[in-house]
Design a protein around this motif. Structure first.
Motif, PDB file in Angstrom:
ATOM      1  N   THR A 325       0.820  -1.208   0.000  1.00 26.23           N
ATOM      2  CA  THR A 325       0.000   0.000   0.000  1.00 26.23           C
ATOM      3  C   THR A 325       0.857   1.263   0.000  1.00 26.23           C
ATOM      4  O   THR A 325       1.811   1.386   0.770  1.00 26.23           O
ATOM      5  CB  THR A 325      -0.929   0.023   1.230  1.00 26.23           C
ATOM      6  N   VAL A 326       0.501   2.200  -0.856  1.00 24.36           N
ATOM      7  CA  VAL A 326       1.192   3.493  -0.945  1.00 24.36           C
ATOM      8  C   VAL A 326       0.173   4.601  -0.728  1.00 24.36           C
ATOM      9  O   VAL A 326      -0.942   4.545  -1.256  1.00 24.36           O
ATOM     10  CB  VAL A 326       1.874   3.675  -2.316  1.00 24.36           C
ATOM     11  N   MET A 327       0.550   5.591   0.045  1.00 30.16           N
ATOM     12  CA  MET A 327      -0.330   6.727   0.327  1.00 30.16           C
ATOM     13  C   MET A 327       0.297   8.003  -0.222  1.00 30.16           C
ATOM     14  O   MET A 327       1.519   8.187  -0.175  1.00 30.16           O
ATOM     15  CB  MET A 327      -0.535   6.867   1.840  1.00 30.16           C
ATOM     16  N   GLN A 328      -0.528   8.878  -0.764  1.00 29.99           N
ATOM     17  CA  GLN A 328      -0.008  10.144  -1.294  1.00 29.99           C
ATOM     18  C   GLN A 328       0.374  11.081  -0.158  1.00 29.99           C
ATOM     19  O   GLN A 328      -0.481  11.562   0.574  1.00 29.99           O
ATOM     20  CB  GLN A 328      -1.052  10.823  -2.198  1.00 29.99           C
ATOM     21  N   GLY A 329       1.676  11.339  -0.042  1.00 29.48           N
ATOM     22  CA  GLY A 329       2.150  12.342   0.901  1.00 29.48           C
ATOM     23  C   GLY A 329       2.635  13.581   0.182  1.00 29.48           C
ATOM     24  O   GLY A 329       3.221  14.472   0.785  1.00 29.48           O
ATOM     25  N   TYR A 330       2.387  13.633  -1.131  1.00 30.65           N
ATOM     26  CA  TYR A 330       2.771  14.777  -1.960  1.00 30.65           C
ATOM     27  C   TYR A 330       1.641  15.802  -1.998  1.00 30.65           C
ATOM     28  O   TYR A 330       0.482  15.494  -1.734  1.00 30.65           O
ATOM     29  CB  TYR A 330       3.071  14.331  -3.389  1.00 30.65           C
ATOM     30  N   SER A 331       1.989  17.018  -2.370  1.00 31.28           N
ATOM     31  CA  SER A 331       0.982  18.055  -2.583  1.00 31.28           C
ATOM     32  C   SER A 331       1.436  19.005  -3.678  1.00 31.28           C
ATOM     33  O   SER A 331       2.605  19.431  -3.711  1.00 31.28           O
ATOM     34  CB  SER A 331       0.733  18.860  -1.307  1.00 31.28           C
ATOM     35  N   LEU A 332       0.526  19.319  -4.600  1.00 34.49           N
ATOM     36  CA  LEU A 332       0.752  20.433  -5.505  1.00 34.49           C
ATOM     37  C   LEU A 332       0.699  21.708  -4.688  1.00 34.49           C
ATOM     38  O   LEU A 332       0.136  21.738  -3.576  1.00 34.49           O
ATOM     39  CB  LEU A 332      -0.327  20.467  -6.587  1.00 34.49           C
ATOM     40  N   TYR A 333       1.272  22.771  -5.189  1.00 31.00           N
ATOM     41  CA  TYR A 333       1.269  24.019  -4.428  1.00 31.00           C
ATOM     42  C   TYR A 333       1.227  25.225  -5.354  1.00 31.00           C
ATOM     43  O   TYR A 333       1.529  25.127  -6.562  1.00 31.00           O
ATOM     44  CB  TYR A 333       2.501  24.108  -3.527  1.00 31.00           C
ATOM     45  N   ILE A 334       0.798  26.336  -4.810  1.00 32.85           N
ATOM     46  CA  ILE A 334       0.856  27.633  -5.491  1.00 32.85           C
ATOM     47  C   ILE A 334       2.047  28.380  -4.929  1.00 32.85           C
ATOM     48  O   ILE A 334       2.175  28.519  -3.706  1.00 32.85           O
ATOM     49  CB  ILE A 334      -0.433  28.452  -5.286  1.00 32.85           C
ATOM     50  N   SER A 335       2.936  28.841  -5.794  1.00 29.71           N
ATOM     51  CA  SER A 335       4.068  29.624  -5.306  1.00 29.71           C
ATOM     52  C   SER A 335       3.569  31.023  -4.948  1.00 29.71           C
ATOM     53  O   SER A 335       2.899  31.691  -5.740  1.00 29.71           O
ATOM     54  CB  SER A 335       5.170  29.709  -6.369  1.00 29.71           C
ATOM     55  N   VAL A 336       3.867  31.460  -3.729  1.00 27.46           N
ATOM     56  CA  VAL A 336       3.309  32.709  -3.210  1.00 27.46           C
ATOM     57  C   VAL A 336       4.387  33.554  -2.536  1.00 27.46           C
ATOM     58  O   VAL A 336       5.504  33.089  -2.279  1.00 27.46           O
ATOM     59  CB  VAL A 336       2.174  32.424  -2.195  1.00 27.46           C
ATOM     60  N   LYS A 337       3.996  34.777  -2.228  1.00 22.54           N
ATOM     61  CA  LYS A 337       4.835  35.674  -1.419  1.00 22.54           C
ATOM     62  C   LYS A 337       4.218  35.736  -0.017  1.00 22.54           C
ATOM     63  O   LYS A 337       3.065  36.122   0.142  1.00 22.54           O
ATOM     64  CB  LYS A 337       4.887  37.070  -2.022  1.00 22.54           C
ATOM     65  N   ALA A 338       4.971  35.310   0.982  1.00 20.30           N
ATOM     66  CA  ALA A 338       4.496  35.308   2.369  1.00 20.30           C
ATOM     67  C   ALA A 338       5.259  36.346   3.171  1.00 20.30           C
ATOM     68  O   ALA A 338       6.490  36.454   3.063  1.00 20.30           O
ATOM     69  CB  ALA A 338       4.653  33.929   2.978  1.00 20.30           C
ATOM     70  N   GLU A 339       4.538  37.094   3.993  1.00 19.22           N
ATOM     71  CA  GLU A 339       5.146  38.088   4.875  1.00 19.22           C
ATOM     72  C   GLU A 339       5.527  37.409   6.187  1.00 19.22           C
ATOM     73  O   GLU A 339       4.657  37.037   6.967  1.00 19.22           O
ATOM     74  CB  GLU A 339       4.172  39.239   5.139  1.00 19.22           C
ATOM     75  N   VAL A 340       6.809  37.217   6.412  1.00 15.36           N
ATOM     76  CA  VAL A 340       7.253  36.539   7.629  1.00 15.36           C
ATOM     77  C   VAL A 340       8.360  37.343   8.301  1.00 15.36           C
ATOM     78  O   VAL A 340       8.939  38.233   7.714  1.00 15.36           O
ATOM     79  CB  VAL A 340       7.776  35.127   7.300  1.00 15.36           C
TER      80      VAL A 340
END
Length: 340
Positions: A325-340
């Protein structure tokens, strides 16, 4: 990897939330049943999954005309809203209202998405926006029922009849209710799909249409989890500029170790259970997996993270019933600008 947005239209209630890892599991079951679907067996598709996933599925998000409503990032409020020049009392008053704004609207991915500059809305405001997209007849019917949310929970009564007494009773024959989630009429949802060059979007389209026809998630056999696939468009979620510094995730994931300077997320524990024939096995339950829920923001140490349209890792060794059994631990993402 190519990225597509697939628009679906719910046709029934849902017993299971439309999350990326569960959608991936359904895709795998379709491939297991039909070796011709992707031109290869499921064993072949998963043979190199840890290094090169053949498909990465996102969770589903409401489509509101030209906007898509995403979950608000799991970040401190001062990273999303500007409190500069406001006194403490004013900030405290605002924070109470801002905590309710758990959706953000994004119109396009062609320019840098700044998390502090987005339009954040609450559940009630999402309903107001969604109602503007409805036909006149549907809107009139909703006013009669006084809808107060984009989704509603509905308890469906169930019972089991004893063949001896011909009626319900106590114990295993006691009536019970199962909750399902029902979307606003005419709702459209968007699912983002990343595919490897070895498969085509037409193959994924056929798989999703089969899932929508036979049902997704819990209680699919009773009519839940039905949907239509309406539209498919190629998109680019990676708008990498000098301002881009973070990844906003679109599904639950298990991020790689020592790759990020800062991480902001809500924990999500997947208590997995096998479906189909393995649901009747001696131990149908998978090991729990702690994940970062969708809406997480990861700030990478180096820019090479942005070279791939997905982050995370595969998850294995979680089942005694089926060791492969394999589970998806991946995620697509939106590249963003974060204020940190």
């Amino acid at each position: 990897m190519k990225i597509y947005e697939i628009t679906i239209k719910p046709l029934s209630g849902f017993g299971t939330t439309l999350k990326g890892d569960t959608l991936f599991g359904h895709i795998c079951w379709q491939a297991a049943y039909d070796d011709g679907l992707f031109g290869r067996s499921i064993e072949s598709l998963l043979s190199n999954y840890s290094e090169n996933p053949f498909v990465v599925m996102s969770s589903a998000y409401p489509r509101l005309n030209e906007y898509t409503a995403f979950k608000s990032p799991d970040m401190p409020l001062d990273a999303l809203f500007d409190f500069e020049g406001k006194d403490k009392k004013e900030i405290l008053k605002e924070r109470k209202d801002l905590k309710k704004k758990n959706w953000m609207l994004i119109k396009t991915y062609d320019e840098t998405v700044s998390l502090r500059g987005l339009n954040y809305i609450s559940d009630s405001e999402l309903l107001e926006v969604a109602q503007k997209t409805l036909t006149e007849g549907t809107e009139r019917e909703l006013r009669k029922g006084s809808a107060d949310n984009f989704t509603a929970s509905f308890s469906q009564p169930h019972n089991t009849i004893s063949r001896i007494t011909g009626t319900t009773g106590s114990g295993m024959f006691a009536p019970y209710s199962i909750e399902q989630k029902v979307f606003l009429p005419e709702t459209e949802l968007v699912i983002f799909v990343g595919i490897d060059k070895s498969i085509s979007i037409e193959q994924v389209d056929r798989a999703l249409k089969k899932i929508g026809e036979f049902g997704y998630g819990r209680d699919a056999s009773t009519g839940l989890g039905r949907f239509d696939v309406c539209d498919i468009n190629k998109v680019d979620l990676l708008n990498n500029t000098d301002d881009t510094n973070a990844c906003y995730t679109l599904s639950p994931c298990v991020p790689g170790k020592e790759k990020y300077n800062n991480v902001y997320f809500s924990p999500f524990v997947r208590f997995g259970k096998h479906g189909d024939v393995f649901a009747k096995s001696g131990n149908p339950f998978k090991s729990p997996v702690i994940m970062a829920d969708e809406g997480a923001v990861f700030i990478p140490k180096t820019i090479d993270v942005f070279e791939k349209p997905y982050i995370g890792s595969s998850v294995t060794n979680i089942s005694k019933a089926e060791p492969g059994t394999v589970m998806q631990g991946y995620s697509l993402y939106i590249s963003v600008k974060a204020e940190v």
